[in-house]
Design an enzyme around this catalytic site. Structure first.
Site, PDB file in Angstrom:
ATOM      1  CE  LYS A 248      -3.426  -2.779   2.796  1.00  0.00           C
ATOM      2  NZ  LYS A 248      -3.958  -3.453   4.017  1.00  0.00           N
TER       3      LYS A 248
ATOM      4  CD  GLU B 190      -7.765  -7.292   2.756  1.00  0.00           C
ATOM      5  OE1 GLU B 190      -7.546  -8.193   1.764  1.00  0.00           O
ATOM      6  OE2 GLU B 190      -5.883  -7.166   3.636  1.00  0.00           O
TER       7      GLU B 190
ATOM      8  NE  ARG C 226      -1.666  -6.778  10.105  1.00  0.00           N
ATOM      9  CZ  ARG C 226      -1.555  -7.141   8.933  1.00  0.00           C
ATOM     10  NH1 ARG C 226      -2.041  -8.730   8.642  1.00  0.00           N
ATOM     11  NH2 ARG C 226      -2.040  -6.921   7.503  1.00  0.00           N
TER      12      ARG C 226
END
Ligand code: MV4
Length: 495
Positions: A280, A318, A335
């Site tokens: 990203k 996601e 996480r």
């Protein structure tokens, strides 16, 4: 049991491979300021081990300090002497530079926890953070793992099993094999049913590893074999499944947080579509150009999913979003994530503090309707990489560093002028985050901040980020996960 008894009675402990227990460095706390805990403080941890390095280690050390909790840092020989370690109350060497010999070694981390006399371990991101075996070892050793239970982590870490839970929770998933593929003919039959192109994915996968596109029967057949082989060697799990290939999807993820008492909330979404080869580059909240109805449905779906899975602590669901704004759950990240600050800024919630509070048993007493999504937050990752040289890592000494500041700017980083970026780890050297009332203002502030930035001695992604914030498609919120590779030839894509 004294710490040393624990160390010496542990088979394969710190002393197991010759030179390893290099030193326990007791760093004096330079701040010495303690903040009183609010309610439930009698159950709150007094000392936490930070089982990570760099930026996120410092983020956790800071959260501990804010909560009046002592922190014990660990470090490899490559990180010895790093400034951020002095901000912890104690720092313990856990081995040689290679992560496999230090930050990834469960026995050394557990030994450090016992020497450091902590009640809990924060794993950060990467390294052992999504290793359910590590979380289970923590439980066996009566050390609180600051994250989900190892059972929930294992269930959601496997993508096929996570998809099954999503279906049970009535969360939309990408049409596909609904389970592991058992033979080639089954795959061919399903592909014909859902239509080509299809995507072969590894159930243990991550970062695009073990993924293959099948455009017809022939490429499906070869893709199945190579995906399974790659997954077997990368994850020791060759299980693969099939999904309809979504063309040019946006990557939108929902931050969730759940306590140990059955309360679960979402902290809205982040758009992470702008990425290069699964790394990203930019993350923002809220997602631009996402209809309010869609985002609310997606956020509600994420909460149903974590409740159904019995997931606790902070996590991320996601989704892929197609051109028609249909959303499909793809996986859970069990996480704290690199990009968590954008959600902190729009909601006003300190996620790392909340992770610690939840692990200590505190209940979340919020109402979903009272969690704001205020303004616009954008994060860019500053990596020690050379964009002009295929993004090769660019470790070395930072000879000059001027970081931006001023209204609306946050800089989360462990580096400073004179710091040497070691070659052994992830190239992230810091995260620049802006928070402004509107997206247009966030973009303007990010441009200003990137213009102020000065790093010398190493190459960074800053020049690329400056270009992105002048790019009209990005400004218009018109990018998807394939954008960089499709349009920016110098980034390794095929213009
Ligand atoms: C997909 C997809 C298109 N269709 N699944 C990439 C890694 C893994 N997290 C999921 N990924 C994708 N799954 C279907 N059915 C496209 C991607 C994808 C992607 C996803 C999120 C962020 C960046 C990406 C870059 C390329 C491909």
């Amino acid at each position: 049991m004294s710490p040393l008894t624990a160390l010496h009675s542990r088979p394969g402990g710190l002393g197991c491979s010759g030179e390893t227990l290099c030193n326990t460095v007791l760093a004096l706390n330079p701040i010495g300021l303690q903040v009183a805990l609010s309610k439930n403080s009698e159950k709150m941890f007094q000392r936490i081990l930070v089982a990570n390095r760099g930026e996120i280690a410092l983020r956790v050390i800071r959260a501990c300090r804010d909560l009046g909790i002592q922190s014990v840092a660990v470090f490899s020989q490559a990180d010895r002497g790093a400034h951020y370690l002095t901000l912890a109350d104690e720092a313990i060497c856990i081995g040689p530079p290679a992560a496999a010999d230090s930050y990834l070694m469960i026995n050394r981390i557990i030994s450090a926890a016992e020497i450091g006399n902590v009640q809990a371990i924060h794993p950060g991101y990467g390294f052992l953070s999504e290793n359910s075996h590590f979380a289970e070892v923590c439980r066996t050793c009566k050390i609180e793992f600051i994250g989900p239970s190892h059972e929930a982590m294992a269930k959601l870490g496997d993508k096929v099993s996570a998809k099954l839970i999503a279906k049970e929770a009535n969360v939309p998933t990408v049409p596909g094999s609904d389970g592991l593929l058992t033979d080639e003919n089954e795959a061919i039959r399903i592909a014909a049913q859902i239509g080509y192109p299809v995507l072969i994915k590894a159930t243990a996968g991550g970062g695009g590893k073990g993924m293959r596109i099948g455009t017809d029967e022939a490429s499906l057949k070869t893709g199945l074999k190579s995906a399974a082989l790659e997954a077997e060697s990368a994850f020791k799990n060759g299980g693969v499944y099939l999904e309809k290939y979504i063309a040019r999807p946006r990557h939108v993820e929902v931050q969730v947080i759940a306590d140990l008492h059955g309360n679960a909330f979402h902290l809205w979404e982040r758009d992470c579509s702008l990425q290069r080869r699964h790394q990203k580059l930019v993350e923002e909240s809220p997602a631009p150009n996402l209809p309010q109805k869609v985002r609310e449905a997606m956020c509600a779906a994420a909460v149903r999913l974590v409740k159904t899975a019995g997931y606790t602590n902070a996590g991320t669901c996601e989704f892929l979003v197609d051109a028609d704004h249909n959303f499909y759950f793809i996986e859970v990240n069990a996480r704290i994530q690199v990009e968590h600050p954008v959600s902190e800024l729009v909601t006003g919630i300190d996620l790392v503090q909340q992770q610690i509070r939840i692990a200590s048993g505190e209940p979340l007493t919020w109402k979903q309707k009272s969690i704001p999504c205020s303004g616009s937050a954008i994060e860019v990752r500053i990596n020690a990489e050379d964009p002009a040289n295929n993004f090769r890592g660019s470790p070395g000494k930072i000879t000059k560093l001027r970081v931006p500041g001023g209204p609306g700017v946050r800089w989360d980083s462990h580096v400073h002028e004179g710091y040497s970026v070691p070659p052994y780890y992830d190239s992230l050297i810091g995260k620049l985050i802006v928070h402004r009332p509107t997206r247009a203002e966030s973009i303007a502030t990010m441009r200003r901040a990137l213009a102020e930035f000065c790093v010398e001695g190493i190459k960074t992604t800053i020049p690329l980020l400056r270009e992105i914030f002048e790019n009209q498609d990005f400004i218009d919120g018109n990018v998807d996960t394939t954008y960089i590779e499709r349009t920016w030839s110098f980034t390794g894509g095929a213009k």
